[in-house]
Design a protein around this motif. Structure first.
Motif, PDB file in Angstrom:
ATOM      1  N   THR A  83      -1.270  -6.113  -5.049  1.00 54.89           N
ATOM      2  CA  THR A  83      -1.473  -7.310  -5.681  1.00 54.89           C
ATOM      3  C   THR A  83      -1.374  -7.354  -6.948  1.00 54.89           C
ATOM      4  O   THR A  83      -0.613  -6.746  -7.372  1.00 54.89           O
TER       5      THR A  83
ATOM      6  N   LEU B 238      -3.102 -13.870   1.173  1.00 57.69           N
ATOM      7  CA  LEU B 238      -1.719 -13.911   2.313  1.00 57.69           C
ATOM      8  C   LEU B 238      -2.544 -15.277   2.669  1.00 57.69           C
ATOM      9  O   LEU B 238      -3.118 -15.827   3.301  1.00 57.69           O
TER      10      LEU B 238
ATOM     11  N   LEU C  32      -1.148  -3.152   1.041  1.00 59.00           N
ATOM     12  CA  LEU C  32      -1.679  -4.917   1.270  1.00 59.00           C
ATOM     13  C   LEU C  32      -1.793  -5.674   0.229  1.00 59.00           C
ATOM     14  O   LEU C  32      -2.327  -5.263  -0.729  1.00 59.00           O
ATOM     15  N   ASP C  33      -1.267  -6.462   0.409  1.00 58.98           N
ATOM     16  CA  ASP C  33      -1.759  -7.998  -0.638  1.00 58.98           C
ATOM     17  C   ASP C  33      -2.790  -8.366  -0.271  1.00 58.98           C
ATOM     18  O   ASP C  33      -3.545  -8.098   0.922  1.00 58.98           O
ATOM     19  N   LEU C  34      -3.048  -8.794  -2.166  1.00 58.67           N
ATOM     20  CA  LEU C  34      -4.806  -9.833  -1.382  1.00 58.67           C
ATOM     21  C   LEU C  34      -4.627 -11.333  -1.015  1.00 58.67           C
ATOM     22  O   LEU C  34      -4.822 -11.606   0.310  1.00 58.67           O
TER      23      LEU C  34
ATOM     24  N   ASP D 110      -6.497 -13.704   5.359  1.00 61.20           N
ATOM     25  CA  ASP D 110      -6.718 -13.521   3.588  1.00 61.20           C
ATOM     26  C   ASP D 110      -6.508 -11.390   3.852  1.00 61.20           C
ATOM     27  O   ASP D 110      -6.578 -10.929   4.554  1.00 61.20           O
ATOM     28  N   GLY D 111      -5.817 -11.053   3.306  1.00 57.54           N
ATOM     29  CA  GLY D 111      -5.990  -9.826   2.939  1.00 57.54           C
ATOM     30  C   GLY D 111      -6.851  -8.565   2.874  1.00 57.54           C
ATOM     31  O   GLY D 111      -7.148  -7.673   3.302  1.00 57.54           O
TER      32      GLY D 111
ATOM     33  N   ILE E   2      -4.110  -1.728  -1.856  1.00 54.28           N
ATOM     34  CA  ILE E   2      -3.939  -2.863  -2.335  1.00 54.28           C
ATOM     35  C   ILE E   2      -2.736  -3.156  -3.803  1.00 54.28           C
ATOM     36  O   ILE E   2      -2.842  -2.323  -3.999  1.00 54.28           O
TER      37      ILE E   2
ATOM     38  N   VAL F  13       2.274  -5.369   4.117  1.00 47.68           N
ATOM     39  CA  VAL F  13       1.992  -6.579   4.311  1.00 47.68           C
ATOM     40  C   VAL F  13       2.023  -7.417   2.695  1.00 47.68           C
ATOM     41  O   VAL F  13       1.228  -7.508   1.917  1.00 47.68           O
ATOM     42  N   GLU F  14       3.453  -8.075   2.703  1.00 48.48           N
ATOM     43  CA  GLU F  14       3.685  -8.817   1.385  1.00 48.48           C
ATOM     44  C   GLU F  14       4.422 -10.794   1.832  1.00 48.48           C
ATOM     45  O   GLU F  14       4.919 -10.216   2.190  1.00 48.48           O
TER      46      GLU F  14
ATOM     47  N   GLY G  48      -1.097 -11.754   6.843  1.00 47.66           N
ATOM     48  CA  GLY G  48      -2.559 -11.025   7.109  1.00 47.66           C
ATOM     49  C   GLY G  48      -2.802 -11.360   9.381  1.00 47.66           C
ATOM     50  O   GLY G  48      -3.175 -10.049   9.697  1.00 47.66           O
TER      51      GLY G  48
END
Lengths: 155, 708
Positions: A99, A72, A68-70, A76-77, A97, A12-13, A41
């Motif tokens: 990020t 987003l 997972l990026d935070l 939000d992540g 995570i 997720v980026e 997200g």
């Protein structure tokens, strides 16, 4: 590799450049079989809950790992993390995570919501590739995870 | 007046001595008070004793000191001795001694008299001693009849003394007896001196001896004196001894004179003797009366003096009482003054107090009746509250009717439990005022309600709360800002460094195909970073740099901005409609232009995918408030993102161009001017950004800025 089954990764980026870098380094080290990349997200949740364009299970296999990026767009992540860890099935999937933020509050909040690991993208290219390599080996090689989370816990 | 009198008077007044004390108790008498009677008694006893000795030892001189005169008989001498002894021991107050001696003496008299009565000697005369001197008289007894009578009188007097006498009368008798005996003795002695035989001799009987007469004078006086001392003590000095005794003495004298005259005068002139006798009696009576009156006067004087002492004491007491009363009066007046002062002070407080005060009384029907209200109460309520006195609370203040507060006030008057509340009033759901209210009981069934208008204080408190919240929001924004800066500025850096590294790797491996694209990514990331930095700079200027406030024609301003963005609009193939004659606003024109520019830019972005993009700019009036809007006909914004769009570096789509600073900047400028901005979906779809700006110069509120 250590495990002989195909390994699925959900990335997720939102930053396409970063996504490209991650995909390339992971591919270079032949860690994962398949990487599913989503840009925000909302898409991540759609994928995990098989909604919208991901309603077909063939397109959205249950991942063995979520990167997972935070920060987003849309969702939000941290929201995605909360959602995953509150779900009886999805909570068994390790969430790492990945990020740019090294803010203490972000780290704390991530662990509060049961993140399995917290990694900060290094600016240095060498470190970046090394981290991706180690990440692949650790989480997809050494680390044991449930092969098919759907079989357990669902009532 | 003597000290004793005063003491006596005080004792009587103090009640330590009851009136019966002198009667029922034996008088407490000292030996010295009987000194005179004892002396007289001793003399008589001595004479008696010497006569007895003369009779026994045949000493003629002792028995008959005057040759030729009648000698004192042995029995007479014995009587003299007995009475003398009684007087010597009179101070012992022994009733037995008095009785025994008195009885013996009386017996001597009775025995002698009985011989006279019998007309012959019964041998009594020679009972103790055989007479060896004869007096030459014939008769039944050697003792003179008058001597016998005297013994009888003195014996009876002594017996009387031995009785427990009540009152002075008994002693009166004793004193009179003494006086009579003394007088008889005196008459007899006078008879011897002046040669009047009848004065010491009765008829043909034997005569009283001159020594006997002398002894009777002594003994009579002694008895009278002793009786007087007894009687004075027993009767409180109220017996007229002197008057009586003097009268008796004069009477006795006149009898003696009469006897003398009667004997010597011829029968024809006997009337002269009678005249002398009568005159003597009259003189005796007059003398007695005179002395008595004198004594009464003296007695009254003494009593007056005693009364005076009593009065003076009483007066002193009264003065003390009066002084005490005066002091009490003084204290009372001080108390009154203090009370008045307190009342005056209370009234002054009541009238001058900045706090409203209403006094209430709970009546029989359980109503709180308004009895007093001070000027501050009227000032706070905005009407004359004192006109409402006498009314129950719910009638004076109809809003109180049926409220719980009314019951709570009543309970204050009943229980005395004080009440403290803050009453807040609203008008049309808006805060209208607040009162700090204290209710407390004063006296039974009465209570006071004190209240203060705290509206301003509450407003300040609300304002302070608002400022705190704003500051907290600012802090949160700042935190978010630093966070996003650190996060979002790192992103392009990572991209640049990573792709540089990859290009290096690719160059080593001779993979040229990806290098061109990677270089493009690096360039884009660098541009993005530049954009971010310049926009951040712009954002940071808001709040620091603000131009002069001026009147702005909004329609003209939007037209200028559209002209400026002409290129972009053509590119988007969009149509922009601007309402004419929009209201003017006040603010920093440069900043408002930035708002307009960003909003139009945003609208173009949102409607980029639309076939015929349409941006509408105009205003409307909502609840009396002028609201400007910029709307588009794009896909719109989902409700959950409507607040998020204004966040720094927030982008709803990764596809959309821009850095995520624009709308955050717009929000800051609008809020800086004291306006608000929000997103609504317009009726025809798409998104509409609404905002308000100050319409007058007074509305401009740049307090949040640091205009330096």
């Amino acid at each position: 590799m250590i495990q002989g089954v195909p390994l699925e990764v959900l990335l997720v980026e939102d930053n396409p450049d970063h996504a490209e870098m991650i995909l390339r380094t992971l591919a270079d080290h032949r860690v994962a079989n398949r990487i599913h990349h989503v840009m925000d997200g909302e898409m991540a949740l759609d994928y995990l809950y098989r909604r919208g364009e991901f309603s077909d299970a063939a397109n959205s296999p249950v991942p063995n790992l979520i990167l997972l990026d935070l920060r987003l767009p849309k969702v939000d992540g941290l929201e995605v993390l909360k959602s995953v860890k509150q779900d009886e099935v999805l909570q068994k999937i390790p969430v790492v995570i990945l990020t740019t933020s090294s803010a203490e509050t972000d780290v704390a909040r991530a662990y509060e919501h049961s993140a399995n690991s917290y990694l900060v993208k290094p600016i240095d290219f060498g470190q970046f590739t090394k981290m991706m390599e180690d990440l692949g080996f650790y989480w997809l090689g050494w680390n044991f995870s449930i092969k098919s989370p759907g079989k357990f816990g669902r009532k | 007046m003597t000290g004793d009198d005063i003491q006596e008077a005080e004792r009587v007044r103090a009640g330590t001595k009851s009136p019966d004390d002198g009667v029922s108790a034996r008088p407490n008498l000292g030996r010295h008070e009987f000194a005179l009677s004892a002396l007289l008694g001793s003399a008589a006893a001595l004479v008696g004793l010497s006569v007895i000795a003369g009779w026994i030892f045949h000493v003629r001189f002792l028995v008959q000191p005057i040759p030729g005169a009648v000698p004192m008989q042995f029995n007479t001498a014995l009587g003299m001795l007995l009475i003398g002894l009684a007087l010597i021991v009179a101070h012992r107050k022994s009733p037995w001694i008095f009785a025994a001696l008195g009885a013996a003496t009386a017996l001597i008299g009775i025995a002698t008299i009985s011989q006279y009565a019998a007309g012959r000697s019964l041998g009594f005369d020679d009972l103790f001693v055989k007479a060896w001197i004869t007096n030459g008289f014939t008769g039944p007894s050697a003792m003179a009849p008058n001597t016998a009578v005297c013994f009888l009188i003195l014996g009876s007097a002594l017996i009387t003394m031995s009785l427990k006498l009540r009152g002075e009368k008994g002693y009166y008798y004793v004193a009179l007896a003494g006086a009579i005996v003394s007088s008889l003795g005196g008459i007899a002695l006078c008879g011897y001196i002046f040669g009047i035989e009848t004065a010491y001799g009765w008829g043909m009987f034997t005569r009283m001896a001159p020594t006997t007469a002398f002894c009777f004078i002594l003994l009579g006086a002694g008895i009278a004196h002793a009786a007087k001392i007894y009687g004075d003590k027993m009767a409180g000095g109220r017996v007229f001894w002197l008057a009586s005794i003097s009268a008796i003495a004069v009477f006795a004298g006149s009898v003696a004179l009469w006897q003398a005259l009667y004997v010597h005068l011829e029968d024809t002139d006997k009337s002269a003797a009678a005249i002398v006798f009568l005159a003597g009696i009259a003189m005796a009576a007059l003398l007695g009366l005179a002395i008595r009156n004198g004594q009464i006067t003296r007695d009254q004087k003494t009593r007056l003096a005693l009364l005076n002492v009593a009065l003076e004491t009483k007066l002193a007491e009264l003065e003390v009482t009066l002084e005490a009363l005066r002091r009490a009066e003084g204290q009372k007046s001080i108390f009154e003054t203090a009370k008045q002062l307190a009342e005056v002070s209370f009234l002054a407080i009541f009238r001058a107090s900045p706090m409203g005060m209403c006094l209430y009384e709970l009546d029989e029907a359980d109503n709180l009746i308004l009895i007093h209200a001070n000027p501050a109460a009227s000032r706070i309520f905005g009407f004359e509250v004192s006109h409402l006195t006498g009314l129950p609370m719910e009638e004076a203040f109809p809003a109180m009717k049926g409220t719980e507060l009314l019951e709570r006030y009543k309970s204050v008057a009943k229980t005395g439990e004080p009440l403290q509340i803050e009453e807040t009033f609203y008008e049309d759901d808006n805060f209208a005022g607040a009162y700090d209210v204290h209710a407390f009981k004063t006296v039974a069934r009465r209570m006071c309600i004190m209240f203060m208008d705290v509206t301003e204080r509450r407003k300040f408190a609300v304002e302070r709360e608002r400022l705190i919240r704003e500051l907290e929001a600012k802090n949160a924004e700042l935190e978010r800002f630093t966070y996003t800066v650190s996060h979002d500025l790192r992103s392009p850096l990572i991209t640049i460094k990573s792709f540089v590294g990859m290009i290096g790797q690719d160059a080593e491996k001779g993979r040229i195909d990806r290098m061109q694209g990677d270089l493009g990514r690096i360039a884009a990331a660098a541009d993005k970073m530049d954009n971010l930095l310049s926009e951040l700079l712009e954002l940071s200027r808001i709040g620091r740099i603000i131009g002069p406030t001026e009147r702005i024609d909004m329609s003209a301003l939007f037209r200028d901005v559209v002209e400026l963005l002409d290129g972009r609009i053509r590119e988007s193939d969009a149509r922009v409609e601007i309402e004419d004659g929009m209201p003017d606003v006040f603010g920093d024109k440069q900043r408002i232009m930035e708002v307009a520019q960003n909003l139009i830019d945003n609208a173009l972005k949102f409607s980029a995918e639309t076939v015929a993009p349409l941006v509408k700019i105009g205003h409307e009036t909502r609840d009396g408030e002028t609201v400007f809007y910029v709307s588009d006909n794009g896909p719109g914004i989902e409700p959950q993102y409507r607040e998020k769009v204004f966040g720094l570096f927030e982008k709803l789509s990764i596809d959309s161009a821009g850095t995520g600073v624009g709308l955050a900047l717009v929000k800051r400028i609008v809020e800086f001017h004291g306006g608000r901005i929000w997103v609504e979906p317009p009726s025809g779809g798409g998104a509409a950004f609404y905002f308000t700006l100050p319409l007058t110069l007074q509305d401009t509120n740049f307090t949040k800025g640091t205009e330096k």
